[in-house]
Design a protein around this motif. Structure first.
Motif, PDB file in Angstrom:
ATOM      1  N   HIS B 135       0.856  -1.190   0.000  1.00  0.00           N
ATOM      2  CA  HIS B 135       0.000   0.000   0.000  1.00  0.00           C
ATOM      3  C   HIS B 135       0.890   1.236   0.000  1.00  0.00           C
ATOM      4  CE1 HIS B 135      -3.274  -2.649   1.301  1.00  0.00           C
ATOM      5  NE2 HIS B 135      -2.430  -3.131   2.193  1.00  0.00           N
ATOM      6  N   PHE B 136       0.552   2.209  -0.819  1.00  0.00           N
ATOM      7  CA  PHE B 136       1.253   3.496  -0.794  1.00  0.00           C
ATOM      8  C   PHE B 136       0.359   4.527  -0.123  1.00  0.00           C
ATOM      9  CE2 PHE B 136       3.516   1.333  -4.123  1.00  0.00           C
ATOM     10  CZ  PHE B 136       4.816   1.772  -3.949  1.00  0.00           C
ATOM     11  N   ASN B 137       0.988   5.519   0.520  1.00  0.00           N
ATOM     12  CA  ASN B 137       0.179   6.642   0.987  1.00  0.00           C
ATOM     13  C   ASN B 137      -0.180   7.504  -0.230  1.00  0.00           C
ATOM     14  OD1 ASN B 137       2.604   7.852   0.418  1.00  0.00           O
ATOM     15  ND2 ASN B 137       2.731   9.049   2.303  1.00  0.00           N
ATOM     16  N   GLU B 138      -1.034   8.483  -0.012  1.00  0.00           N
ATOM     17  CA  GLU B 138      -1.536   9.269  -1.142  1.00  0.00           C
ATOM     18  C   GLU B 138      -0.412  10.011  -1.861  1.00  0.00           C
ATOM     19  OE1 GLU B 138      -5.119  12.433  -1.970  1.00  0.00           O
ATOM     20  OE2 GLU B 138      -5.056  11.352  -0.082  1.00  0.00           O
ATOM     21  N   ARG B 139       0.523  10.530  -1.066  1.00  0.00           N
ATOM     22  CA  ARG B 139       1.633  11.279  -1.668  1.00  0.00           C
ATOM     23  C   ARG B 139       2.578  10.368  -2.459  1.00  0.00           C
ATOM     24  NH1 ARG B 139       5.548  14.734   2.298  1.00  0.00           N
ATOM     25  NH2 ARG B 139       7.453  14.632   1.062  1.00  0.00           N
ATOM     26  N   GLY B 140       2.644   9.097  -2.056  1.00  0.00           N
ATOM     27  CA  GLY B 140       3.506   8.159  -2.769  1.00  0.00           C
ATOM     28  C   GLY B 140       4.932   8.146  -2.263  1.00  0.00           C
ATOM     29  N   ASN B 141       5.171   8.636  -1.044  1.00  0.00           N
ATOM     30  CA  ASN B 141       6.533   8.608  -0.502  1.00  0.00           C
ATOM     31  C   ASN B 141       6.646   7.654   0.684  1.00  0.00           C
ATOM     32  OD1 ASN B 141       5.083  10.162   1.373  1.00  0.00           O
ATOM     33  ND2 ASN B 141       6.933  11.251   1.999  1.00  0.00           N
ATOM     34  N   SER B 142       5.611   6.843   0.882  1.00  0.00           N
ATOM     35  CA  SER B 142       5.633   5.895   1.989  1.00  0.00           C
ATOM     36  C   SER B 142       4.931   4.622   1.546  1.00  0.00           C
ATOM     37  CB  SER B 142       4.917   6.507   3.201  1.00  0.00           C
ATOM     38  OG  SER B 142       4.838   5.559   4.242  1.00  0.00           O
ATOM     39  N   VAL B 143       5.590   3.500   1.757  1.00  0.00           N
ATOM     40  CA  VAL B 143       5.013   2.232   1.336  1.00  0.00           C
ATOM     41  C   VAL B 143       4.905   1.311   2.544  1.00  0.00           C
ATOM     42  CG1 VAL B 143       7.270   1.279   0.660  1.00  0.00           C
ATOM     43  CG2 VAL B 143       5.194   0.325  -0.328  1.00  0.00           C
ATOM     44  N   ARG B 144       3.798   0.604   2.608  1.00  0.00           N
ATOM     45  CA  ARG B 144       3.570  -0.367   3.674  1.00  0.00           C
ATOM     46  C   ARG B 144       3.431  -1.737   3.027  1.00  0.00           C
ATOM     47  NH1 ARG B 144      -0.939  -2.706   6.198  1.00  0.00           N
ATOM     48  NH2 ARG B 144      -0.733  -3.002   8.463  1.00  0.00           N
ATOM     49  N   MET B 145       4.300  -2.660   3.442  1.00  0.00           N
ATOM     50  CA  MET B 145       4.312  -3.989   2.824  1.00  0.00           C
ATOM     51  C   MET B 145       3.995  -5.033   3.887  1.00  0.00           C
ATOM     52  SD  MET B 145       7.874  -3.499   0.696  1.00  0.00           S
ATOM     53  CE  MET B 145       8.767  -3.019   2.167  1.00  0.00           C
ATOM     54  N   VAL B 146       3.171  -5.992   3.497  1.00  0.00           N
ATOM     55  CA  VAL B 146       2.815  -7.063   4.426  1.00  0.00           C
ATOM     56  C   VAL B 146       3.242  -8.396   3.814  1.00  0.00           C
ATOM     57  CG1 VAL B 146       0.945  -8.235   5.666  1.00  0.00           C
ATOM     58  CG2 VAL B 146       0.804  -5.761   5.219  1.00  0.00           C
ATOM     59  N   LEU B 147       3.945  -9.197   4.612  1.00  0.00           N
ATOM     60  CA  LEU B 147       4.311 -10.545   4.170  1.00  0.00           C
ATOM     61  C   LEU B 147       3.821 -11.534   5.225  1.00  0.00           C
ATOM     62  CD1 LEU B 147       5.903 -12.301   2.094  1.00  0.00           C
ATOM     63  CD2 LEU B 147       7.863 -12.103   3.633  1.00  0.00           C
TER      64      LEU B 147
END
Lengths: 110, 157
Positions: B135-147
């Motif tokens: 998932h990216f935040n709206e601005r696109g400078n932060s990503v959240r990854m789930v494994l």
């Protein structure tokens, strides 16, 4: 991590010890390009002792393959473990490279 | 990665989960050590095997490389913020940079015949295929990854 270069049967063999990733890809690229400039045309990159590769590592292999082909040379790869094969298959780069199961098989196929 | 370098980090262990936070300078050479540190924290939580050594390692390496190279434009004065949380089911990694962000949907498929010869452009693709959620935040400078620690019962990708 390091890249060890040797010559076997007229083939420049590069062993990738450790990782081939964004932090060290230029080192591999320069080593191979130096050999290419020195007149070598047959290259084998062996991944028997490689931990993992990231997209930058894959990219440097694509780039080297092109540069070697432009000089009428050949690049082959060998000893990809299961994880590395998965990466090549995911990115479809297994269709772009000549990949041998073993170093010996790769060396005799030139 | 915690005390011995100019990296700052905090760790908190709970009974059923653990959290790690790192602040890294934008230096490509530090990525391998940072990823190894996170891998060792996962191992300490009994997460191991190919999902750790391939999916996690490569996915996190790509996210850090993107943050350093594109987000922070390789500017060592800029920071990459990493947060990891692992529990018995999954590991969640958030990577944020100080950049202006980007539109992930604008990144072309690197496996098509016209793109496969390109030396770049595979990082986001690998994250999308190796991680279970991204998932990216709206601005696109932060990503959240789930494994997930175990492979989910559904086709990946």
């Amino acid at each position: 991590m390091s890249f060890h270069t040797s010559k076997e049967n007229g083939v420049v063999v590069v062993d990738v010890d450790g990782q081939l990733i964004v932090g060290n890809r230029q080192e591999l690229k320069q080593k191979v390009l130096d050999e290419l400039e020195g007149g070598e045309r047959r290259f084998l990159i062996d991944f028997a002792n490689t931990g993992y590769i990231d997209s930058s590592g894959l990219g440097v292999l694509v780039s080297l393959s092109k540069k070697i082909r432009e000089q009428s040379g050949e690049l082959r790869l060998s000893n990809l473990n299961e994880d590395l094969r998965t990466l090549f298959e995911l990115t479809k780069l297994d269709t772009l490279f000549s990949i041998a199961d073993s170093r010996e098989e790769a060396l005799t196929s030139f | 990665m915690t005390d011995e370098s100019d990296t700052t980090g905090t760790e908190r262990s709970l009974d059923s989960s653990a959290e790690v936070a790192l602040q890294l300078p934008s230096d490509l050479r530090i990525i391998e050590a940072a990823v190894s540190h996170l891998v060792s924290r996962c191992r300490a939580f009994a997460f191991e095997g190919p999902r750790l050594e391939l999916n996690f390692r490569v996915g996190v390496t790509e996210a850090l490389a993107n943050a350093v190279l594109y987000g922070n434009s390789n500017d060592p004065a800029k920071t990459v913020y990493v947060k990891l949380k692992i529990d018995e089911h999954q590991v969640v990694v958030c990577v944020a940079d100080e950049g202006d962000g980007f539109d992930p949907s604008s990144v072309p498929d690197p496996t098509t015949p016209e793109n496969i010869h390109s030396p770049g452009g595979r990082g986001l693709f690998l994250i999308q295929h190796l991680m279970d959620e991204i998932h990216f935040n709206e601005r696109g400078n932060s990503v959240r990854m789930v494994l997930m620690r175990e492979e989910p019962r559904r086709p990946r990708g």
